[in-house]
Structure formats: C-alpha cells, structure tokens
Design a protein around this motif. Structure first.
Motif, mmCIF file in Angstrom:
data_model
loop_
_atom_site.group_PDB
_atom_site.id
_atom_site.type_symbol
_atom_site.label_atom_id
_atom_site.label_comp_id
_atom_site.label_asym_id
_atom_site.label_seq_id
_atom_site.Cartn_x
_atom_site.Cartn_y
_atom_site.Cartn_z
ATOM 1 N N MET A 81 -16.031 -21.090 -29.280
ATOM 2 C CA MET A 81 -15.510 -22.317 -28.711
ATOM 3 C C MET A 81 -14.590 -23.026 -29.715
ATOM 4 S SD MET A 81 -15.701 -24.080 -25.858
ATOM 5 C CE MET A 81 -17.220 -24.204 -24.957
ATOM 6 N N LYS A 82 -14.962 -22.971 -30.969
ATOM 7 C CA LYS A 82 -14.168 -23.623 -32.015
ATOM 8 C C LYS A 82 -12.786 -22.969 -32.125
ATOM 9 C CE LYS A 82 -15.770 -23.195 -36.143
ATOM 10 N NZ LYS A 82 -16.388 -23.316 -37.480
ATOM 11 N N ASN A 83 -12.730 -21.634 -32.019
ATOM 12 C CA ASN A 83 -11.444 -20.941 -32.101
ATOM 13 C C ASN A 83 -10.531 -21.326 -30.941
ATOM 14 O OD1 ASN A 83 -11.972 -19.573 -34.453
ATOM 15 N ND2 ASN A 83 -12.789 -17.771 -33.416
ATOM 16 N N TYR A 84 -11.118 -21.454 -29.755
ATOM 17 C CA TYR A 84 -10.315 -21.837 -28.590
ATOM 18 C C TYR A 84 -9.696 -23.213 -28.808
ATOM 19 C CZ TYR A 84 -8.912 -23.406 -24.037
ATOM 20 O OH TYR A 84 -8.164 -23.900 -23.001
ATOM 21 N N LYS A 85 -10.505 -24.170 -29.233
ATOM 22 C CA LYS A 85 -10.006 -25.531 -29.450
ATOM 23 C C LYS A 85 -8.932 -25.563 -30.526
ATOM 24 C CE LYS A 85 -14.103 -27.898 -27.806
ATOM 25 N NZ LYS A 85 -15.223 -28.780 -28.139
ATOM 26 N N MET A 86 -9.129 -24.757 -31.577
ATOM 27 C CA MET A 86 -8.147 -24.692 -32.648
ATOM 28 C C MET A 86 -6.817 -24.118 -32.133
ATOM 29 S SD MET A 86 -8.319 -22.697 -36.289
ATOM 30 C CE MET A 86 -8.182 -21.102 -35.497
ATOM 31 N N ASN A 87 -6.890 -23.038 -31.332
ATOM 32 C CA ASN A 87 -5.677 -22.433 -30.778
ATOM 33 C C ASN A 87 -4.968 -23.398 -29.826
ATOM 34 O OD1 ASN A 87 -5.911 -19.979 -32.129
ATOM 35 N ND2 ASN A 87 -7.228 -19.134 -30.563
ATOM 36 N N GLU A 88 -5.729 -24.114 -29.037
ATOM 37 C CA GLU A 88 -5.142 -25.068 -28.106
ATOM 38 C C GLU A 88 -4.419 -26.191 -28.858
ATOM 39 O OE1 GLU A 88 -6.518 -27.448 -24.108
ATOM 40 O OE2 GLU A 88 -7.979 -27.214 -25.726
ATOM 41 N N LYS A 89 -5.057 -26.688 -29.890
ATOM 42 C CA LYS A 89 -4.473 -27.765 -30.693
ATOM 43 C C LYS A 89 -3.195 -27.280 -31.393
ATOM 44 C CE LYS A 89 -5.961 -31.116 -34.166
ATOM 45 N NZ LYS A 89 -7.062 -31.501 -35.062
ATOM 46 N N THR A 90 -3.238 -26.076 -31.949
ATOM 47 C CA THR A 90 -2.071 -25.509 -32.622
ATOM 48 C C THR A 90 -0.925 -25.307 -31.636
ATOM 49 O OG1 THR A 90 -3.555 -24.367 -34.151
ATOM 50 C CG2 THR A 90 -1.279 -23.605 -34.077
ATOM 51 N N THR A 91 -1.244 -24.844 -30.435
ATOM 52 C CA THR A 91 -0.216 -24.643 -29.414
ATOM 53 C C THR A 91 0.495 -25.951 -29.102
ATOM 54 O OG1 THR A 91 -1.489 -22.841 -28.423
ATOM 55 C CG2 THR A 91 0.216 -23.829 -27.068
ATOM 56 N N LYS A 92 -0.267 -27.011 -28.924
ATOM 57 C CA LYS A 92 0.339 -28.311 -28.611
ATOM 58 C C LYS A 92 1.252 -28.783 -29.730
ATOM 59 C CE LYS A 92 -3.331 -29.829 -25.525
ATOM 60 N NZ LYS A 92 -4.447 -30.765 -25.312
ATOM 61 N N LYS A 93 0.839 -28.572 -30.977
ATOM 62 C CA LYS A 93 1.677 -28.967 -32.111
ATOM 63 C C LYS A 93 2.975 -28.164 -32.143
ATOM 64 C CE LYS A 93 -1.948 -30.583 -35.223
ATOM 65 N NZ LYS A 93 -2.653 -30.337 -36.479
ATOM 66 N N LEU A 94 2.867 -26.862 -31.877
ATOM 67 C CA LEU A 94 4.051 -26.007 -31.892
ATOM 68 C C LEU A 94 5.008 -26.355 -30.762
ATOM 69 C CD1 LEU A 94 2.364 -22.618 -32.804
ATOM 70 C CD2 LEU A 94 3.906 -23.948 -34.246
ATOM 71 N N ILE A 95 4.456 -26.721 -29.608
ATOM 72 C CA ILE A 95 5.308 -27.137 -28.490
ATOM 73 C C ILE A 95 6.046 -28.420 -28.848
ATOM 74 C CG2 ILE A 95 5.258 -28.039 -26.125
ATOM 75 C CD1 ILE A 95 3.059 -25.961 -25.546
ATOM 76 N N GLU A 96 5.362 -29.344 -29.497
ATOM 77 C CA GLU A 96 6.015 -30.589 -29.925
ATOM 78 C C GLU A 96 7.157 -30.309 -30.900
ATOM 79 O OE1 GLU A 96 3.034 -33.147 -31.565
ATOM 80 O OE2 GLU A 96 2.061 -33.451 -29.620
#
Length: 92
Positions: free
Chosen positions: A1-16
């Motif tokens: 679960m922690k890896n999923y949240k980390m990937n989701e957060k990183t994706t949002k930063k990269l999109i920004e």
C-alpha cells in the motif's frame, strides 16, 4: 500500500512539472502495485473502484499533458493553420 501511495504522489508531482514520460511510467508502477494488492485480496470491492478511478485519472492527466504538448509542437512546426497540416499530409 505504501508503494502505491508513493507512486501516486510522484506521478502528481511529475505531472505538475510537465514531465510526461516519467509520469506515465509512475502510473504504470502504481497500476502494478494495485494489481498486486488486488490479487492478494488486500483491497475491498469499494476500495477497488476508488483505486481504479484514481489510476484512470492519473493516466488521463498524463495523456492530456502529452496531447497538449503535441499540439504545441505541431503548431510550431506546421504553423497555426489547419491548412498547413493538410498540406503536410498530402506531401505537397
């Protein structure tokens, strides 16, 4: 679960930051983490729908960003008119 949240957060930063390819790669990693969690039975039916929607939203944002980038690049090379794009397709 922690890896999923980390990937989701990183994706949002990269999109920004408008980094399309790395953001899409993080979407794939988040999707893979979701599949692992789902196959192990860690996610309930209600959570499953929410996870799928979140991943779809991330991928949609990546694709929108890519499309906007492509349109910008096309306008630089072909000019801002549709006529320029038609001439390019015809080969004239």
């Amino acid at each position: 679960m922690k890896n999923y949240k980390m990937n989701e957060k990183t994706t949002k930063k990269l999109i920004e930051k408008k980094l399309v390819i790395p953001a899409y790669e993080q979407c794939i990693k988040a999707s893979h983490c979701f599949n692992l969690l789902d196959s192990r039975g860690v996610i309930s039916a209600k959570e499953r729908q929410a996870f799928i929607l979140r991943i779809r939203t991330l991928v949609y944002n990546c694709c929108t960003l890519l499309n906007d980038d492509w349109i910008f690049t096309r306008n630089i090379w072909w000019g801002n008119s549709v006529l320029g794009a038609k001439k390019c397709r015809k080969g004239t």
